[in-house]
Design a protein around this motif. Structure first.
Motif, mmCIF file in Angstrom:
data_model
loop_
_atom_site.group_PDB
_atom_site.id
_atom_site.type_symbol
_atom_site.label_atom_id
_atom_site.label_comp_id
_atom_site.label_asym_id
_atom_site.label_seq_id
_atom_site.Cartn_x
_atom_site.Cartn_y
_atom_site.Cartn_z
ATOM 1 N N HIS A 144 0.712 -1.192 0.040
ATOM 2 C CA HIS A 144 -0.065 -0.023 0.003
ATOM 3 C C HIS A 144 0.920 1.463 0.024
ATOM 4 C CE1 HIS A 144 -3.827 -2.468 0.342
ATOM 5 N NE2 HIS A 144 -2.910 -3.078 1.180
ATOM 6 N N CYS A 145 2.117 0.920 -0.300
ATOM 7 C CA CYS A 145 2.930 2.418 -0.566
ATOM 8 C C CYS A 145 3.024 2.796 -1.758
ATOM 9 C CB CYS A 145 4.375 2.003 -0.068
ATOM 10 S SG CYS A 145 4.705 1.603 1.684
ATOM 11 N N ARG A 146 1.747 3.634 -2.178
ATOM 12 C CA ARG A 146 1.325 3.751 -3.636
ATOM 13 C C ARG A 146 2.338 4.715 -4.298
ATOM 14 N NH1 ARG A 146 -3.392 3.318 -0.742
ATOM 15 N NH2 ARG A 146 -4.651 1.577 -1.357
ATOM 16 N N LYS A 147 3.123 5.655 -3.550
ATOM 17 C CA LYS A 147 4.042 6.570 -4.253
ATOM 18 C C LYS A 147 5.460 5.888 -4.453
ATOM 19 C CE LYS A 147 2.129 10.659 -1.819
ATOM 20 N NZ LYS A 147 2.608 11.632 -0.865
ATOM 21 N N ILE A 148 5.937 4.715 -4.413
ATOM 22 C CA ILE A 148 6.979 4.228 -4.658
ATOM 23 C C ILE A 148 7.023 3.604 -5.978
ATOM 24 C CG2 ILE A 148 7.761 3.457 -2.293
ATOM 25 C CD1 ILE A 148 7.339 0.892 -3.033
ATOM 26 N N THR A 149 8.014 3.623 -6.592
ATOM 27 C CA THR A 149 8.094 3.257 -8.060
ATOM 28 C C THR A 149 9.329 2.206 -7.947
ATOM 29 O OG1 THR A 149 9.960 4.812 -8.523
ATOM 30 C CG2 THR A 149 7.576 5.610 -8.577
ATOM 31 N N ASP A 150 9.399 1.894 -9.410
ATOM 32 C CA ASP A 150 10.666 0.750 -9.519
ATOM 33 C C ASP A 150 12.000 1.337 -8.889
ATOM 34 O OD1 ASP A 150 9.087 -1.043 -11.156
ATOM 35 O OD2 ASP A 150 9.284 0.145 -12.839
ATOM 36 N N ALA A 151 12.193 2.550 -9.029
ATOM 37 C CA ALA A 151 13.669 3.014 -8.355
ATOM 38 C C ALA A 151 13.751 2.487 -6.997
ATOM 39 C CB ALA A 151 13.541 4.598 -8.540
ATOM 40 N N SER A 152 12.697 2.525 -6.263
ATOM 41 C CA SER A 152 12.751 2.039 -4.808
ATOM 42 C C SER A 152 13.257 0.539 -4.847
ATOM 43 C CB SER A 152 11.615 2.323 -3.987
ATOM 44 O OG SER A 152 11.186 3.418 -3.633
ATOM 45 N N VAL A 153 12.459 -0.422 -5.538
ATOM 46 C CA VAL A 153 12.668 -1.816 -5.442
ATOM 47 C C VAL A 153 14.283 -2.027 -6.003
ATOM 48 C CG1 VAL A 153 12.000 -4.046 -6.422
ATOM 49 C CG2 VAL A 153 10.265 -2.299 -5.791
ATOM 50 N N ILE A 154 14.854 -1.405 -7.167
ATOM 51 C CA ILE A 154 16.046 -1.393 -7.539
ATOM 52 C C ILE A 154 17.089 -1.288 -6.645
ATOM 53 C CG2 ILE A 154 17.525 -0.716 -9.297
ATOM 54 C CD1 ILE A 154 15.133 -0.282 -11.204
ATOM 55 N N GLU A 155 16.759 -0.089 -5.851
ATOM 56 C CA GLU A 155 17.745 0.058 -4.758
ATOM 57 C C GLU A 155 17.888 -0.880 -3.592
ATOM 58 O OE1 GLU A 155 20.072 2.400 -4.722
ATOM 59 O OE2 GLU A 155 19.609 2.836 -6.866
ATOM 60 N N ILE A 156 16.617 -1.383 -3.312
ATOM 61 C CA ILE A 156 16.485 -2.410 -2.245
ATOM 62 C C ILE A 156 17.333 -3.865 -2.779
ATOM 63 C CG2 ILE A 156 14.976 -4.087 -1.350
ATOM 64 C CD1 ILE A 156 12.945 -2.009 -1.162
ATOM 65 N N VAL A 157 17.009 -4.171 -4.046
ATOM 66 C CA VAL A 157 17.951 -5.083 -4.541
ATOM 67 C C VAL A 157 19.348 -5.104 -4.465
ATOM 68 C CG1 VAL A 157 18.240 -6.566 -6.719
ATOM 69 C CG2 VAL A 157 15.760 -6.098 -6.087
ATOM 70 N N LYS A 158 19.743 -3.740 -4.800
ATOM 71 C CA LYS A 158 21.300 -3.410 -4.848
ATOM 72 C C LYS A 158 21.586 -3.402 -3.599
ATOM 73 C CE LYS A 158 21.095 -0.093 -8.319
ATOM 74 N NZ LYS A 158 21.687 1.162 -8.948
ATOM 75 N N GLY A 159 21.054 -2.938 -2.286
ATOM 76 C CA GLY A 159 21.632 -2.824 -1.153
ATOM 77 C C GLY A 159 21.103 -3.624 -0.215
ATOM 78 N N CYS A 160 20.297 -4.758 -0.333
ATOM 79 C CA CYS A 160 19.807 -5.731 0.523
ATOM 80 C C CYS A 160 19.903 -7.159 0.131
ATOM 81 C CB CYS A 160 18.337 -5.374 1.050
ATOM 82 S SG CYS A 160 18.231 -3.771 1.568
ATOM 83 N N SER A 161 21.132 -7.700 -0.017
ATOM 84 C CA SER A 161 21.278 -8.873 -0.665
ATOM 85 C C SER A 161 20.873 -10.200 0.014
ATOM 86 C CB SER A 161 22.840 -9.088 -1.277
ATOM 87 O OG SER A 161 23.775 -9.018 0.243
#
Length: 93
Positions: A27-44
């Protein structure tokens, strides 16, 4: 709800929480692919991600998750209308 959570917030979490194993962004409606891509990079070590009702998330996020989250055992993308079966089929779970 998560109406005030933005990409900037999630990107900071991704940068500062490298040991993160679970994140619930439902339900975090403002997040985009940019958020997910950074999570993937930073949270292995990520094993679970919930993106239910994140309407701006697309196949790009799922593709990055498939490539970068080898420990992932759970993903939820209900009501993410921009995500297709083709990208979900890339997940090796």
């Amino acid at each position: 709800g998560c109406d005030e959570i933005t990409d900037a917030s999630v990107i900071e979490i991704a940068k500062g929480c490298s040991q993160l194993t679970l994140i619930d962004l439902a339900h975090c409606r403002k997040i985009t692919d940019a958020s997910v891509i950074e999570i993937v990079k930073g949270c292995s070590k990520l094993t679970s991600i919930n993106l239910d009702c994140c309407k701006e998330i697309t196949d790009s996020s799922v593709i990055e998750i498939a490539k970068g989250c080898s420990k992932l055992s759970s993903i939820s993308v209900s009501c993410c209308w921009q995500i297709t079966v083709a990208s979900l089929n890339m997940l090796d779970m």
